[in-house]
Write a protein that holds these residues in place. Structure first.
Motif, PDB file in Angstrom:
ATOM      1  N   THR A  56     -27.419   3.677 -29.440  1.00 12.84           N
ATOM      2  CA  THR A  56     -26.511   3.138 -30.439  1.00 12.84           C
ATOM      3  C   THR A  56     -26.084   4.215 -31.432  1.00 12.84           C
ATOM      4  O   THR A  56     -26.911   4.992 -31.919  1.00 12.84           O
ATOM      5  CB  THR A  56     -27.171   1.978 -31.197  1.00 12.84           C
ATOM      6  OG1 THR A  56     -27.610   0.989 -30.265  1.00 12.84           O
ATOM      7  CG2 THR A  56     -26.195   1.349 -32.189  1.00 12.84           C
ATOM      8  N   SER A  57     -24.790   4.239 -31.723  1.00 13.19           N
ATOM      9  CA  SER A  57     -24.236   5.186 -32.689  1.00 13.19           C
ATOM     10  C   SER A  57     -23.689   4.425 -33.891  1.00 13.19           C
ATOM     11  O   SER A  57     -23.184   3.302 -33.755  1.00 13.19           O
ATOM     12  CB  SER A  57     -23.123   6.031 -32.061  1.00 13.19           C
ATOM     13  OG  SER A  57     -22.482   6.826 -33.040  1.00 13.19           O
ATOM     14  N   LEU A  58     -23.783   5.028 -35.054  1.00 15.49           N
ATOM     15  CA  LEU A  58     -23.275   4.393 -36.266  1.00 15.49           C
ATOM     16  C   LEU A  58     -21.761   4.232 -36.206  1.00 15.49           C
ATOM     17  O   LEU A  58     -21.202   3.305 -36.791  1.00 15.49           O
ATOM     18  CB  LEU A  58     -23.662   5.221 -37.493  1.00 15.49           C
ATOM     19  CG  LEU A  58     -23.308   4.637 -38.865  1.00 15.49           C
ATOM     20  CD1 LEU A  58     -24.052   3.324 -39.090  1.00 15.49           C
ATOM     21  CD2 LEU A  58     -23.661   5.622 -39.977  1.00 15.49           C
ATOM     22  N   THR A  59     -21.090   5.108 -35.498  1.00 17.99           N
ATOM     23  CA  THR A  59     -19.637   5.033 -35.382  1.00 17.99           C
ATOM     24  C   THR A  59     -19.191   3.933 -34.430  1.00 17.99           C
ATOM     25  O   THR A  59     -18.041   3.518 -34.468  1.00 17.99           O
ATOM     26  CB  THR A  59     -19.070   6.371 -34.903  1.00 17.99           C
ATOM     27  OG1 THR A  59     -19.584   6.665 -33.589  1.00 17.99           O
ATOM     28  CG2 THR A  59     -19.452   7.494 -35.857  1.00 17.99           C
ATOM     29  N   GLY A  60     -20.097   3.473 -33.577  1.00 11.23           N
ATOM     30  CA  GLY A  60     -19.727   2.457 -32.598  1.00 11.23           C
ATOM     31  C   GLY A  60     -18.992   3.006 -31.397  1.00 11.23           C
ATOM     32  O   GLY A  60     -18.605   2.248 -30.502  1.00 11.23           O
ATOM     33  N   ALA A  61     -18.785   4.318 -31.352  1.00  8.60           N
ATOM     34  CA  ALA A  61     -18.053   4.916 -30.239  1.00  8.60           C
ATOM     35  C   ALA A  61     -18.910   4.905 -28.977  1.00  8.60           C
ATOM     36  O   ALA A  61     -20.108   5.217 -29.028  1.00  8.60           O
ATOM     37  CB  ALA A  61     -17.660   6.353 -30.584  1.00  8.60           C
ATOM     38  N   GLY A  62     -18.326   4.542 -27.883  1.00 12.71           N
ATOM     39  CA  GLY A  62     -19.020   4.557 -26.601  1.00 12.71           C
ATOM     40  C   GLY A  62     -19.926   3.366 -26.371  1.00 12.71           C
ATOM     41  O   GLY A  62     -20.628   3.313 -25.355  1.00 12.71           O
ATOM     42  N   GLY A  63     -19.922   2.422 -27.288  1.00  9.80           N
ATOM     43  CA  GLY A  63     -20.756   1.248 -27.112  1.00  9.80           C
ATOM     44  C   GLY A  63     -22.221   1.563 -27.279  1.00  9.80           C
ATOM     45  O   GLY A  63     -22.608   2.533 -27.925  1.00  9.80           O
ATOM     46  N   SER A  64     -23.065   0.720 -26.704  1.00  7.89           N
ATOM     47  CA  SER A  64     -24.508   0.876 -26.808  1.00  7.89           C
ATOM     48  C   SER A  64     -25.123   0.574 -25.452  1.00  7.89           C
ATOM     49  O   SER A  64     -25.026  -0.550 -24.960  1.00  7.89           O
ATOM     50  CB  SER A  64     -25.073  -0.069 -27.876  1.00  7.89           C
ATOM     51  OG  SER A  64     -26.477   0.010 -27.919  1.00  7.89           O
ATOM     52  N   SER A  65     -25.730   1.574 -24.848  1.00  8.77           N
ATOM     53  CA  SER A  65     -26.314   1.394 -23.525  1.00  8.77           C
ATOM     54  C   SER A  65     -27.825   1.592 -23.584  1.00  8.77           C
ATOM     55  O   SER A  65     -28.342   2.332 -24.433  1.00  8.77           O
ATOM     56  CB  SER A  65     -25.701   2.382 -22.523  1.00  8.77           C
ATOM     57  OG  SER A  65     -25.883   3.718 -22.968  1.00  8.77           O
ATOM     58  N   PHE A  66     -28.527   0.949 -22.695  1.00  7.17           N
ATOM     59  CA  PHE A  66     -29.988   1.021 -22.643  1.00  7.17           C
ATOM     60  C   PHE A  66     -30.409   2.357 -22.040  1.00  7.17           C
ATOM     61  O   PHE A  66     -29.957   2.741 -20.970  1.00  7.17           O
ATOM     62  CB  PHE A  66     -30.525  -0.136 -21.802  1.00  7.17           C
ATOM     63  CG  PHE A  66     -32.022  -0.198 -21.735  1.00  7.17           C
ATOM     64  CD1 PHE A  66     -32.749  -0.712 -22.788  1.00  7.17           C
ATOM     65  CD2 PHE A  66     -32.695   0.263 -20.612  1.00  7.17           C
ATOM     66  CE1 PHE A  66     -34.132  -0.775 -22.735  1.00  7.17           C
ATOM     67  CE2 PHE A  66     -34.078   0.205 -20.548  1.00  7.17           C
ATOM     68  CZ  PHE A  66     -34.804  -0.311 -21.618  1.00  7.17           C
ATOM     69  N   VAL A  67     -31.299   3.069 -22.737  1.00 10.89           N
ATOM     70  CA  VAL A  67     -31.753   4.380 -22.261  1.00 10.89           C
ATOM     71  C   VAL A  67     -33.260   4.412 -22.035  1.00 10.89           C
ATOM     72  O   VAL A  67     -33.824   5.481 -21.770  1.00 10.89           O
ATOM     73  CB  VAL A  67     -31.344   5.496 -23.254  1.00 10.89           C
ATOM     74  CG1 VAL A  67     -29.835   5.616 -23.337  1.00 10.89           C
ATOM     75  CG2 VAL A  67     -31.957   5.256 -24.633  1.00 10.89           C
ATOM     76  N   GLY A  68     -33.907   3.282 -22.171  1.00 14.54           N
ATOM     77  CA  GLY A  68     -35.338   3.229 -21.922  1.00 14.54           C
ATOM     78  C   GLY A  68     -36.137   4.024 -22.939  1.00 14.54           C
ATOM     79  O   GLY A  68     -35.920   3.924 -24.149  1.00 14.54           O
ATOM     80  N   LEU A  69     -37.044   4.848 -22.454  1.00 13.95           N
ATOM     81  CA  LEU A  69     -37.929   5.622 -23.317  1.00 13.95           C
ATOM     82  C   LEU A  69     -37.383   7.014 -23.641  1.00 13.95           C
ATOM     83  O   LEU A  69     -38.126   7.857 -24.175  1.00 13.95           O
ATOM     84  CB  LEU A  69     -39.310   5.765 -22.662  1.00 13.95           C
ATOM     85  CG  LEU A  69     -40.093   4.465 -22.444  1.00 13.95           C
ATOM     86  CD1 LEU A  69     -41.385   4.751 -21.672  1.00 13.95           C
ATOM     87  CD2 LEU A  69     -40.405   3.777 -23.762  1.00 13.95           C
ATOM     88  N   ASP A  70     -36.117   7.245 -23.353  1.00 14.15           N
ATOM     89  CA  ASP A  70     -35.554   8.580 -23.583  1.00 14.15           C
ATOM     90  C   ASP A  70     -35.633   8.988 -25.049  1.00 14.15           C
ATOM     91  O   ASP A  70     -35.930  10.144 -25.364  1.00 14.15           O
ATOM     92  CB  ASP A  70     -34.095   8.629 -23.110  1.00 14.15           C
ATOM     93  CG  ASP A  70     -33.989   8.578 -21.595  1.00 14.15           C
ATOM     94  OD1 ASP A  70     -35.052   8.644 -20.941  1.00 14.15           O
ATOM     95  OD2 ASP A  70     -32.866   8.467 -21.079  1.00 14.15           O
ATOM     96  N   ASN A  71     -35.349   8.046 -25.953  1.00 16.85           N
ATOM     97  CA  ASN A  71     -35.410   8.374 -27.382  1.00 16.85           C
ATOM     98  C   ASN A  71     -36.826   8.736 -27.810  1.00 16.85           C
ATOM     99  O   ASN A  71     -37.032   9.666 -28.608  1.00 16.85           O
ATOM    100  CB  ASN A  71     -34.910   7.196 -28.214  1.00 16.85           C
ATOM    101  CG  ASN A  71     -33.405   7.023 -28.125  1.00 16.85           C
ATOM    102  OD1 ASN A  71     -32.666   7.977 -27.929  1.00 16.85           O
ATOM    103  ND2 ASN A  71     -32.944   5.785 -28.260  1.00 16.85           N
TER     104      ASN A  71
END
Length: 306
Positions: A56-71
């Motif tokens: 998730t980005s604060l700008t909302g650009a590109g939507g929000s996709s699930f990345v699992g444990l990457d973060n």
């Protein structure tokens, strides 16, 4: 076969009905708190946890996709996470110990009957009521390298001025001093309340046994304050780990990141670099560290008490 009369049945049922009615009344009065607790704590915690598994980005650009444990994987390997966490722990050590000891000494001085107790109580607690903006203005002027009062006093005794907030050797100590002056009043109040709750007959018995003032302090006062000290130490550690305001205003994490706490890094990641998902993951890593340290501290204190 003997049957139970209707009045007897009603008498047996009345305590159960009264208990059920009292329980429902309690839940009725607790409902407003539970609603706000759910809306402003449980729901945000759940949203933040889900967000930590997304990009998730604060700008909302590109939507929000699930990345699992990457973060979380990135956070564990991020050197800035560990550096800022180290700064936070170091600040906690520098501030928590004096905030407990100085508060205890202040409470003992007032409790022993110093003249003008109301003035001392007001003086010791007043700084805790100040907003952080006022604290920043006061100490920023005191720490000024050229016109600050602290360097002015050093100059009077022939000592070169110190870069209180600009020298890595002194910056964190200076912030701990600010925090001590600002927040020690709350711990002082807790200790003073605990001192006033100690039964007088304990001191009378110790005096009859020939114990002097220091002996009564060591054998009566301090043991009676053990539980209060544990509570203050745990609360103070948790508060110091969450430091942000005074550091952000006074140093912005400088010099060269030497005083940057992890909460400032989370803030910059989420609201300056717009990476809300990654900032959420760092927040939960930090949350886990706080829980572990708090449980370890409670375990250590409980063993000492046993």
């Amino acid at each position: 076969m003997t049957s139970v009369s209707t009045p007897a049945r009603q008498a047996a049922a009345d305590p159960r009905r009264a208990k059920a009615k009292a329980g429902s009344t309690g839940w009725f009065f607790a409902t407003p708190f539970l609603v706000f607790f759910g809306l402003f704590l449980v729901v945000p915690l759940g949203i933040g946890l889900w967000m930590s598994f997304t990009d998730t980005s604060l700008t909302g650009a590109g939507g929000s996709s699930f990345v699992g444990l990457d973060n979380y994987t990135e956070a564990i390997g991020d050197s800035q996470v560990w550096r800022t966490l180290g700064n936070t722990v170091w600040f906690t050590v520098l501030s928590s110990v004096p905030l407990v000891l100085v508060a205890l000494v202040m409470a003992l001085l007032v409790y022993t009957g110093m003249p003008g107790q109301w003035l001392w109580r007001l003086s010791f607690f007043a700084s805790h009521l100040l907003p952080v903006a006022v604290v920043y203005q006061v100490w920023n002027m005191l720490f000024q390298p050229d016109r600050g009062m602290l360097n002015g006093l050093l100059d009077l005794v022939g000592i070169d001025g110190i870069g209180w907030l600009t020298d890595e050797s002194y910056a964190m100590w200076s912030l701990a001093l600010v925090t001590l002056w600002w927040t020690v009043g709350f711990n002082f109040l807790l200790y003073l309340a605990a001192l006033q709750a100690i039964p007088d007959h304990l001191y009378e018995a110790a005096a009859l046994d020939g114990a002097g003032a220091l002996r009564r302090l060591w054998s009566v006062t301090l043991p009676q304050l053990r539980r209060t000290t544990v509570m203050i130490a745990v609360l103070q550690m948790m508060a110091s780990l969450k430091v942000f305001d005074q550091i952000y205003l006074l140093t912005r994490g400088g010099p060269d990141g030497a005083t940057r706490p992890i909460l400032e890094y989370i803030y910059d990641t989420g609201f300056t670099n717009y990476r809300l998902g990654y900032a959420s993951a760092i927040s939960y890593v930090f949350f886990g560290v706080v829980i572990i340290l708090s449980l370890a501290q409670l375990k250590i204190f409980s063993r000492r008490e046993d």
